[in-house]
Each structure stands twice: as C-alpha cells, then as structure tokens.
Design a protein around this motif. Structure first.
Motif, PDB file in Angstrom:
ATOM      1  N   ASN A 157       0.789  -1.230   0.000  1.00 23.39           N
ATOM      2  CA  ASN A 157       0.000   0.000   0.000  1.00 23.39           C
ATOM      3  C   ASN A 157       0.818   1.275   0.000  1.00 23.39           C
ATOM      4  OD1 ASN A 157      -2.569  -1.390   0.168  1.00 23.39           O
ATOM      5  ND2 ASN A 157      -2.061  -1.852   2.294  1.00 23.39           N
ATOM      6  N   THR A 158       2.024   1.251   0.563  1.00 24.87           N
ATOM      7  CA  THR A 158       2.803   2.479   0.728  1.00 24.87           C
ATOM      8  C   THR A 158       3.207   3.100  -0.596  1.00 24.87           C
ATOM      9  OG1 THR A 158       3.635   1.859   2.908  1.00 24.87           O
ATOM     10  CG2 THR A 158       4.947   3.435   1.664  1.00 24.87           C
ATOM     11  N   ILE A 159       3.552   2.288  -1.580  1.00 27.94           N
ATOM     12  CA  ILE A 159       3.927   2.812  -2.893  1.00 27.94           C
ATOM     13  C   ILE A 159       3.011   2.226  -3.949  1.00 27.94           C
ATOM     14  CG2 ILE A 159       5.697   1.031  -3.228  1.00 27.94           C
ATOM     15  CD1 ILE A 159       7.330   3.177  -4.760  1.00 27.94           C
ATOM     16  N   GLN A 160       2.588   3.084  -4.879  1.00 29.07           N
ATOM     17  CA  GLN A 160       1.690   2.656  -5.941  1.00 29.07           C
ATOM     18  C   GLN A 160       2.220   3.096  -7.293  1.00 29.07           C
ATOM     19  OE1 GLN A 160      -2.059   4.413  -4.806  1.00 29.07           O
ATOM     20  NE2 GLN A 160      -2.552   2.744  -3.403  1.00 29.07           N
ATOM     21  N   ARG A 161       1.795   2.389  -8.316  1.00 27.49           N
ATOM     22  CA  ARG A 161       2.185   2.729  -9.691  1.00 27.49           C
ATOM     23  C   ARG A 161       1.063   3.547 -10.302  1.00 27.49           C
ATOM     24  NH1 ARG A 161       5.983  -1.392 -12.556  1.00 27.49           N
ATOM     25  NH2 ARG A 161       6.610  -0.280 -14.439  1.00 27.49           N
ATOM     26  N   PHE A 184       5.905   6.122 -10.022  1.00 25.88           N
ATOM     27  CA  PHE A 184       5.498   5.688  -8.691  1.00 25.88           C
ATOM     28  C   PHE A 184       5.114   6.885  -7.822  1.00 25.88           C
ATOM     29  CE2 PHE A 184       8.573   2.354 -10.019  1.00 25.88           C
ATOM     30  CZ  PHE A 184       7.702   1.274 -10.016  1.00 25.88           C
ATOM     31  N   VAL A 185       4.231   6.638  -6.869  1.00 22.87           N
ATOM     32  CA  VAL A 185       3.806   7.673  -5.941  1.00 22.87           C
ATOM     33  C   VAL A 185       3.617   7.056  -4.560  1.00 22.87           C
ATOM     34  CG1 VAL A 185       1.344   7.326  -6.461  1.00 22.87           C
ATOM     35  CG2 VAL A 185       2.139   9.531  -5.562  1.00 22.87           C
ATOM     36  N   LEU A 186       3.944   7.831  -3.514  1.00 25.23           N
ATOM     37  CA  LEU A 186       3.788   7.345  -2.150  1.00 25.23           C
ATOM     38  C   LEU A 186       2.362   7.522  -1.666  1.00 25.23           C
ATOM     39  CD1 LEU A 186       7.010   8.622  -0.316  1.00 25.23           C
ATOM     40  CD2 LEU A 186       6.501   6.305  -1.086  1.00 25.23           C
ATOM     41  N   ASN A 187       1.939   6.591  -0.816  1.00 20.77           N
ATOM     42  CA  ASN A 187       0.612   6.649  -0.214  1.00 20.77           C
ATOM     43  C   ASN A 187       0.740   6.267   1.258  1.00 20.77           C
ATOM     44  OD1 ASN A 187      -2.227   6.673   0.076  1.00 20.77           O
ATOM     45  ND2 ASN A 187      -2.290   4.458  -0.248  1.00 20.77           N
ATOM     46  N   ASN A 188       0.437   7.174   2.171  1.00 18.32           N
ATOM     47  CA  ASN A 188       0.528   6.901   3.609  1.00 18.32           C
ATOM     48  C   ASN A 188       1.925   6.424   3.999  1.00 18.32           C
ATOM     49  OD1 ASN A 188      -0.301   6.608   6.286  1.00 18.32           O
ATOM     50  ND2 ASN A 188      -0.961   4.493   5.980  1.00 18.32           N
ATOM     51  N   SER A 189       2.930   7.250   3.690  1.00 19.96           N
ATOM     52  CA  SER A 189       4.323   6.874   3.938  1.00 19.96           C
ATOM     53  C   SER A 189       4.691   6.877   5.421  1.00 19.96           C
ATOM     54  CB  SER A 189       5.256   7.830   3.190  1.00 19.96           C
ATOM     55  OG  SER A 189       5.090   9.171   3.635  1.00 19.96           O
ATOM     56  N   ASN A 190       3.865   7.472   6.258  1.00 20.33           N
ATOM     57  CA  ASN A 190       4.183   7.556   7.693  1.00 20.33           C
ATOM     58  C   ASN A 190       4.352   6.182   8.335  1.00 20.33           C
ATOM     59  OD1 ASN A 190       4.017  10.328   7.523  1.00 20.33           O
ATOM     60  ND2 ASN A 190       1.895  10.431   8.245  1.00 20.33           N
ATOM     61  N   SER A 191       3.656   5.199   7.797  1.00 16.46           N
ATOM     62  CA  SER A 191       3.686   3.864   8.396  1.00 16.46           C
ATOM     63  C   SER A 191       5.059   3.194   8.283  1.00 16.46           C
ATOM     64  CB  SER A 191       2.635   2.956   7.748  1.00 16.46           C
ATOM     65  OG  SER A 191       2.909   2.793   6.367  1.00 16.46           O
ATOM     66  N   THR A 216      11.575   6.838  -5.051  1.00 19.92           N
ATOM     67  CA  THR A 216      10.275   7.236  -4.495  1.00 19.92           C
ATOM     68  C   THR A 216      10.189   6.853  -3.020  1.00 19.92           C
ATOM     69  OG1 THR A 216       9.209   6.940  -6.657  1.00 19.92           O
ATOM     70  CG2 THR A 216       7.775   7.000  -4.725  1.00 19.92           C
ATOM     71  N   LEU A 217      10.592   5.634  -2.680  1.00 21.27           N
ATOM     72  CA  LEU A 217      10.571   5.189  -1.284  1.00 21.27           C
ATOM     73  C   LEU A 217      11.550   5.980  -0.421  1.00 21.27           C
ATOM     74  CD1 LEU A 217      10.378   1.330  -1.844  1.00 21.27           C
ATOM     75  CD2 LEU A 217       8.626   2.737  -0.749  1.00 21.27           C
ATOM     76  N   ALA A 218      12.610   6.497  -1.030  1.00 14.53           N
ATOM     77  CA  ALA A 218      13.617   7.260  -0.289  1.00 14.53           C
ATOM     78  C   ALA A 218      13.061   8.573   0.262  1.00 14.53           C
ATOM     79  CB  ALA A 218      14.823   7.540  -1.182  1.00 14.53           C
ATOM     80  N   GLN A 219      11.879   8.962  -0.201  1.00 20.79           N
ATOM     81  CA  GLN A 219      11.235  10.162   0.325  1.00 20.79           C
ATOM     82  C   GLN A 219      10.669   9.931   1.724  1.00 20.79           C
ATOM     83  OE1 GLN A 219       8.329  11.693  -2.557  1.00 20.79           O
ATOM     84  NE2 GLN A 219       9.530  10.773  -4.209  1.00 20.79           N
ATOM     85  N   ILE A 220      10.578   8.675   2.143  1.00 24.95           N
ATOM     86  CA  ILE A 220      10.072   8.354   3.475  1.00 24.95           C
ATOM     87  C   ILE A 220      11.137   8.705   4.509  1.00 24.95           C
ATOM     88  CG2 ILE A 220       9.235   6.516   4.984  1.00 24.95           C
ATOM     89  CD1 ILE A 220       8.359   5.001   2.484  1.00 24.95           C
ATOM     90  N   GLN A 221      10.760   9.460   5.478  1.00 26.48           N
ATOM     91  CA  GLN A 221      11.712   9.944   6.474  1.00 26.48           C
ATOM     92  C   GLN A 221      12.378   8.788   7.226  1.00 26.48           C
ATOM     93  OE1 GLN A 221      10.040  12.789   9.195  1.00 26.48           O
ATOM     94  NE2 GLN A 221      11.939  13.071  10.337  1.00 26.48           N
ATOM     95  N   GLY A 222      13.707   8.786   7.211  1.00 26.43           N
ATOM     96  CA  GLY A 222      14.465   7.804   7.979  1.00 26.43           C
ATOM     97  C   GLY A 222      14.477   6.394   7.418  1.00 26.43           C
ATOM     98  N   ALA A 223      13.893   6.191   6.255  1.00 26.31           N
ATOM     99  CA  ALA A 223      13.834   4.846   5.682  1.00 26.31           C
ATOM    100  C   ALA A 223      15.193   4.422   5.126  1.00 26.31           C
ATOM    101  CB  ALA A 223      12.785   4.786   4.576  1.00 26.31           C
ATOM    102  N   LYS A 224      15.519   3.145   5.315  1.00 25.44           N
ATOM    103  CA  LYS A 224      16.722   2.562   4.743  1.00 25.44           C
ATOM    104  C   LYS A 224      16.285   1.533   3.702  1.00 25.44           C
ATOM    105  CE  LYS A 224      19.470   3.120   8.963  1.00 25.44           C
ATOM    106  NZ  LYS A 224      20.274   2.413  10.000  1.00 25.44           N
ATOM    107  N   ILE A 225      16.658   1.773   2.454  1.00 20.00           N
ATOM    108  CA  ILE A 225      16.148   0.966   1.358  1.00 20.00           C
ATOM    109  C   ILE A 225      17.196  -0.048   0.893  1.00 20.00           C
ATOM    110  CG2 ILE A 225      14.958   1.008  -0.851  1.00 20.00           C
ATOM    111  CD1 ILE A 225      13.671   2.791   1.285  1.00 20.00           C
ATOM    112  N   SER A 226      16.795  -1.295   0.819  1.00 20.87           N
ATOM    113  CA  SER A 226      17.599  -2.353   0.224  1.00 20.87           C
ATOM    114  C   SER A 226      16.737  -3.044  -0.830  1.00 20.87           C
ATOM    115  CB  SER A 226      18.056  -3.362   1.284  1.00 20.87           C
ATOM    116  OG  SER A 226      18.880  -2.740   2.259  1.00 20.87           O
ATOM    117  N   LEU A 227      17.351  -3.878  -1.655  1.00 14.96           N
ATOM    118  CA  LEU A 227      16.561  -4.526  -2.701  1.00 14.96           C
ATOM    119  C   LEU A 227      16.979  -5.974  -2.894  1.00 14.96           C
ATOM    120  CD1 LEU A 227      18.342  -4.720  -5.618  1.00 14.96           C
ATOM    121  CD2 LEU A 227      18.131  -2.260  -5.379  1.00 14.96           C
TER     122      LEU A 227
END
Length: 235
Positions: A157-161, A184-191, A216-227
């Motif tokens: 739910n957090t990211i949508q196309r 992509f667009v963020l949706n309810n990124s606070n979670s 796009t996910l990197a816009q979430i505050q404090g998030a650490k992204i791996s893949l």
C-alpha cells in the motif's frame, strides 16, 4: 485404504501418466519430492553469491550514483536463452505462481544467510490495469515465498504505480529510463518511517524500474532501502 482414497490415488496416477510434471527450466520429469523445478537445475543455475557481500556487488555498482541503497541481493545471473529466463518467463507470462513462490523461498533463504535484519518487504507494484490483465503481480508472489522464510510483513500500500507503461523488453537504456520516469507515488508513507525496507522484484536488467521505485521510497523519512531480486543481468 477406503474406496474414495483408492479412486483419488488412481486418478492422480492417471493424471501423472498423461500430464507428467516437468521441470520448468530443463523439461525433465520431476520426482515426487520436487515441485516446478528439479534439484539439478537449482544446483546448476548461475548463482551470484551476493549474500556474501550485499553492500558491494554488481547491483550496487549498477545503481551507484542513481539511487541510494544499503544492501542488494540477487539469486542468479540473468542471461537470455538460459534456464533462469525460462523460469522467470513461466512465472511472469504463463501465470506459474507456485514457481514464483518457490523462487521467493529460495531468495529468502539466501538473504537469511547474511543475518541482516529488515522490517518489511515491499514488492515493486504493477499498474492496476496490468495487474488485472495478468491476474497477479509476480513481485507479490515472490514476496509471499520470502515471507515464509524471513517472517516479515508485506506492504503493498505504501507505494503505488500511477502510470501504465509499455513493456521494457526491447527498449534502449535511455528509453527504459524515460518509460518509468515518475511512475510511482507514495501513499501513507508515515507507516514506514524509520524502517528498513526490502524492495522485491523478479529481475533487474538496466535498473530503471528499480531506480524509480527506490527513489520514491527514499522520500520516506528515515527509511533505509535495500533490494532483492531473483535474477540480475551480468555486467
């Protein structure tokens, strides 16, 4: 054994006789304990070994300067015409969700070897129209297999196309990047603030789609992204 069980067993034997289960990679007959892919193919697929150095490998080199990732995993090297292409094609275009789930479990076991903790799995989303046409998102199926091994929640739910894009298969590197720009667009990124997010897809070739998703996910505050992907193109 009662009559009902005998009939079911006989039916299963007849079904196996006329429609034998074969390996999706090499086409050989599967043993009873095997599902979708034979053990020989699992052993022979070109493994990357990225779990030994998830912070410095082909994927991190591919995406260097394009997006910020902490760790990157991929089970196998992807080459056209080889077995791994047959497997991913069976999942993505022939609706073989069981195979996608099995490959997801293998990917989860691979990631588990690195002993790096993550908080949530985020499958790369499909556009709703493409998902409706295909019937499923292959990245979500892979994520379900990973979930069984890693015991992590899946967030769809957090990211949508938001854009329906054409296939990337025959596009140049530049055209691929333009094709996925701002999709992509963020949706309810606070979670997911402050969380360690593991983004999942089936294959990474030029990295254009993954770059757009990670940024796009990197816009979430404090998030650490791996893949993590089942396969990646060999540079």
């Amino acid at each position: 054994m009662n009559i009902k069980s005998s009939i079911l067993n006989a039916s299963a034997c007849l079904l196996e006789l006329f429609y034998p289960k074969v390996c999706m990679a090499c086409g050989t007959h599967l043993f009873v304990e095997e599902a979708e892919i034979c053990k020989m193919c699992l052993d022979r697929l070109p493994k990357t070994g990225f779990e030994k150095h998830p912070d410095d490998n082909v994927i991190s080199a591919m995406l260097w300067g394009r997006c910020s990732i902490h760790f990157a995993y991929s089970l196998y090297y992807y080459r056209k015409g080889e077995r791994i292409q047959n497997l991913l094609h069976s999942v993505k275009y022939k609706g073989n969700k069981q195979l996608g789930y099995i490959l997801g479990k293998q990917l989860g076991l691979n990631i588990k070897k690195s002993s790096i903790p993550f908080d949530v799995i985020v499958p790369v989303p499909l556009h709703p129209l493409k998902k409706l046409k295909r019937g499923f998102n292959q990245s979500e199926v892979i994520a379900e297999g990973m979930k069984e091994v890693l015991d992590l929640p899946i967030d769809v739910n957090t990211i949508q196309r938001r854009k329906f894009t054409s296939t990337q298969t025959k596009k140049s590197r530049f055209d691929r990047w333009k094709n996925v720009e701002d999709i992509f667009v963020l949706n309810n990124s606070n979670s997911q603030e402050g969380k360690s997010i593991l983004v999942v897809d089936d294959v990474i070739t030029t990295g254009s789609t993954m770059e757009a998703c990670v940024n796009t996910l990197a816009q979430i505050q404090g998030a650490k992204i791996s893949l993590a992907t089942i396969a990646c193109a060999a540079l």
